[in-house]
Write an enzyme that holds these catalytic residues in place. Structure first.
Site, PDB file in Angstrom:
ATOM      1  N   ARG A  51       0.882  -1.161   0.086  1.00  0.00           N
ATOM      2  CA  ARG A  51       0.114   0.143  -0.031  1.00  0.00           C
ATOM      3  C   ARG A  51       1.017   1.293  -0.004  1.00  0.00           C
ATOM      4  O   ARG A  51       0.440   2.314  -0.466  1.00  0.00           O
ATOM      5  CB  ARG A  51      -0.807  -0.294   1.329  1.00  0.00           C
ATOM      6  CG  ARG A  51      -1.983   0.966   1.018  1.00  0.00           C
ATOM      7  CD  ARG A  51      -3.038   0.768   2.453  1.00  0.00           C
ATOM      8  NE  ARG A  51      -2.260   0.954   3.719  1.00  0.00           N
ATOM      9  CZ  ARG A  51      -2.482   0.430   4.925  1.00  0.00           C
ATOM     10  NH1 ARG A  51      -3.098  -0.536   5.010  1.00  0.00           N
ATOM     11  NH2 ARG A  51      -1.594   0.793   5.849  1.00  0.00           N
ATOM     12  N   TYR A 104     -15.250  20.767 -11.361  1.00  0.00           N
ATOM     13  CA  TYR A 104     -16.079  19.368 -11.575  1.00  0.00           C
ATOM     14  C   TYR A 104     -17.092  19.248 -10.442  1.00  0.00           C
ATOM     15  O   TYR A 104     -16.518  19.345  -9.024  1.00  0.00           O
ATOM     16  CB  TYR A 104     -14.712  18.332 -11.326  1.00  0.00           C
ATOM     17  CG  TYR A 104     -15.113  17.015 -11.585  1.00  0.00           C
ATOM     18  CD1 TYR A 104     -15.801  16.680 -12.432  1.00  0.00           C
ATOM     19  CD2 TYR A 104     -14.657  16.109 -10.396  1.00  0.00           C
ATOM     20  CE1 TYR A 104     -15.910  15.160 -12.651  1.00  0.00           C
ATOM     21  CE2 TYR A 104     -14.892  14.612 -10.598  1.00  0.00           C
ATOM     22  CZ  TYR A 104     -15.719  14.484 -11.685  1.00  0.00           C
ATOM     23  OH  TYR A 104     -16.049  12.798 -11.887  1.00  0.00           O
ATOM     24  N   ASP A 176      -6.539  21.647 -10.210  1.00  0.00           N
ATOM     25  CA  ASP A 176      -7.060  20.428 -10.918  1.00  0.00           C
ATOM     26  C   ASP A 176      -6.337  20.685 -12.404  1.00  0.00           C
ATOM     27  O   ASP A 176      -6.779  21.585 -12.977  1.00  0.00           O
ATOM     28  CB  ASP A 176      -8.735  20.181 -10.781  1.00  0.00           C
ATOM     29  CG  ASP A 176      -8.861  18.916 -11.590  1.00  0.00           C
ATOM     30  OD1 ASP A 176      -8.274  18.666 -12.285  1.00  0.00           O
ATOM     31  OD2 ASP A 176      -9.932  18.278 -11.177  1.00  0.00           O
ATOM     32  N   LYS A 201      -7.988  10.157 -17.422  1.00  0.00           N
ATOM     33  CA  LYS A 201      -8.344  10.982 -18.718  1.00  0.00           C
ATOM     34  C   LYS A 201      -7.088  10.870 -19.902  1.00  0.00           C
ATOM     35  O   LYS A 201      -7.057   9.875 -20.415  1.00  0.00           O
ATOM     36  CB  LYS A 201      -8.528  12.580 -18.570  1.00  0.00           C
ATOM     37  CG  LYS A 201      -9.656  12.628 -17.305  1.00  0.00           C
ATOM     38  CD  LYS A 201     -11.075  12.008 -17.562  1.00  0.00           C
ATOM     39  CE  LYS A 201     -11.731  12.417 -16.037  1.00  0.00           C
ATOM     40  NZ  LYS A 201     -12.779  11.484 -16.068  1.00  0.00           N
TER      41      LYS A 201
HETATM   42  C1  LIG Z   1     -11.697  17.957 -14.415  1.00  0.00           C
HETATM   43  C2  LIG Z   1     -11.845  16.467 -13.758  1.00  0.00           C
HETATM   44  N1  LIG Z   1     -11.390  16.220 -12.450  1.00  0.00           N
HETATM   45  C3  LIG Z   1     -11.517  15.247 -11.803  1.00  0.00           C
HETATM   46  C4  LIG Z   1     -12.182  14.130 -12.419  1.00  0.00           C
HETATM   47  C5  LIG Z   1     -12.263  12.910 -11.527  1.00  0.00           C
HETATM   48  O1  LIG Z   1     -11.474  11.640 -12.141  1.00  0.00           O
HETATM   49  P1  LIG Z   1     -12.267  10.282 -12.095  1.00  0.00           P
HETATM   50  O2  LIG Z   1     -13.392  10.020 -12.791  1.00  0.00           O
HETATM   51  O3  LIG Z   1     -10.950   9.411 -12.135  1.00  0.00           O
HETATM   52  O4  LIG Z   1     -12.531   9.981 -10.452  1.00  0.00           O
HETATM   53  C6  LIG Z   1     -12.734  14.359 -13.661  1.00  0.00           C
HETATM   54  C7  LIG Z   1     -13.789  13.140 -14.186  1.00  0.00           C
HETATM   55  O5  LIG Z   1     -14.362  13.388 -15.140  1.00  0.00           O
HETATM   56  C8  LIG Z   1     -12.731  15.641 -14.300  1.00  0.00           C
HETATM   57  O6  LIG Z   1     -13.135  15.890 -15.406  1.00  0.00           O
END
Ligand SMILES: Cc1ncc(COP(=O)(O)O)c(C=O)c1O
Length: 386
Positions: A51, A104, A176, A201
């Site tokens: 872990r 988000y 982010d 992504k």
């Molecule tokens: C800008 C952004 N940050 C974070 C995430 C979260 O990623 P995850 O789907 O892997 O939890 C997303 C998912 O669509 C996103 O668009």
């Protein structure tokens, strides 16, 4: 090293493993100690329990840390886990978080439910606030969170101005960076202290796993983020990490191609009579274009547009017959996606004034001519049904 070279080699150490190019996938929980002395000293060993990291996870952490220009990184099993654990690691009861109104949506949900439950208050701010954020900063503000461009609406934030105001007050700036992917945007060089990405992504790039990465600039101040996140028991699985590492190696060429195709589609959409407005910061005339030109070196292939009407029957006729644009959450894979969105449902600090249906498109690696033909046929159905 330039980013394309870095993406090819960072994190790899072939001669530590018989010359094999890619790091092996270590499946591990238990790590054995050869002697009692080593067992008693295992707390300081780099590999001590599955872990807390293996050579597979270190390879991805090191590579993304280098790409983002940071000094350390830690993986999480999803992008959302990166967001939530960073916010937990950087706050305590009584703190105040300034969160962009364009974040988000699940980031907002976490702030409004779990963070609130722990006594941390979140206040949303206009993503275009720039240096005026200083007026919202309180003595108890510990985190200023940015996401640029914003989810669904793609506003570009003035990160250097926001970071300067936050730092004057001793707050931590968290970004982010999923859209810029560490390739087209470097928030740590523009004032952020901690950057995170949904590696799900563009790093993974093939729509087949979730992954999160958190990177910090100042190890002295933020190295404890790793300890905190590991203390929550959060870790990513070895096969998923391998997929992310494999995706990372080709991320540069995918992003370059997707940027190009994305711009072709964005310009085509901007000329359509059914479209009221395209939200793509790399388009001349976009409200965020000047800031994007100053702070970004490119654009990924995720952007938005607003239809002239909000007729759902016409939209269903268009969407239901699409052959190449999938309807599904997430983005950053090799395939194109198109979904309707409702920014008005989550905004609280700003008002979403557009009356037409908002859409989000992700342009994949298909030939843009075929994607245009698919959308053109869709608009034909849209007109007939409307
Ligand atoms: C800008 C952004 N940050 C974070 C995430 C979260 O990623 P995850 O789907 O892997 O939890 C997303 C998912 O669509 C996103 O668009």
């Amino acid at each position: 090293m330039k980013d394309d070279t870095l993406l090819t080699h960072a994190g790899n150490a072939p001669f530590e493993n018989y010359g094999v190019v890619n790091p092996p996938v270590y499946h591990a929980s238990t790590i054995l100690s050869p002697t009692l002395e080593a067992y008693l000293a295992r707390g300081s060993a780099k590999v001590r329990y599955g872990r807390s990291g293996t050579p597979t996870s270190f390879a991805l952490e090191d590579a993304v840390a280098e790409l983002e220009g940071g000094t350390g990184a830690v993986l999480t099993p999803s992008g959302l886990a990166a967001i939530t654990t960073v916010l937990l690691a950087c706050t305590r009861a009584g703190d105040h978080v300034l969160m962009t109104d364009s974040a988000y949506q699940p980031t907002r949900r976490f702030c409004d439910t779990i963070l609130a439950k722990f006594g941390v208050q979140t206040e949303y701010y206009d993503p275009l606030i720039g240096g005026d954020i200083a007026a919202l900063i309180r003595p108890e503000t510990t985190v200023v969170y940015v996401e640029s461009p914003g989810s669904l609406t793609f506003e570009v934030q003035d990160l250097p101005a926001i970071a300067a105001a936050a730092h004057d007050a001793g707050a931590t700036v968290v970004a982010d960076n999923t859209w810029g992917a560490g390739y087209y945007y470097k928030p740590l060089a523009l004032g952020a202290d901690i950057v995170l990405q949904a590696g799900t992504k563009y790093i993974v790039g093939h729509a087949d796993t979730n992954m999160g990465v958190i990177v910090w600039k100042d190890h002295e101040r933020y190295g404890t983020v790793r300890t905190d996140i590991q203390g929550l028991g959060v870790c990513a699985g070895p096969d998923d990490i391998y997929l992310a590492l494999r995706g990372l190696r080709t991320m540069g060429v995918r992003l370059q191609r997707q940027q190009q195709s994305g711009l072709v589609l964005a310009r085509w959409l901007a000329d359509r009579p059914e479209v009221a407005r395209v939200m793509h910061p790399a388009l001349e005339g976009d409200p965020g274009h000047e800031l994007w030109k100053r702070d970004f070196t490119g654009a990924c292939s995720l952007f938005g547009f607003v239809l002239a009407s909000d007729d759902m029957t016409a939209l269903a006729a268009m969407m239901d017959g699409l052959q190449l644009h999938g309807m599904g959450a997430s983005w950053g894979g090799y395939e194109s996606l198109l979904i309707p969105t409702w920014p008005n449902k989550s905004r609280t600090a700003t008002k979403w004034k557009e009356t037409g249906q908002t859409m989000r498109i992700h342009v994949g690696l298909e030939d843009p001519d075929d994607l245009i033909a698919d959308l053109e046929a869709g608009f034909e159905r849209y007109r007939k049904a409307g």
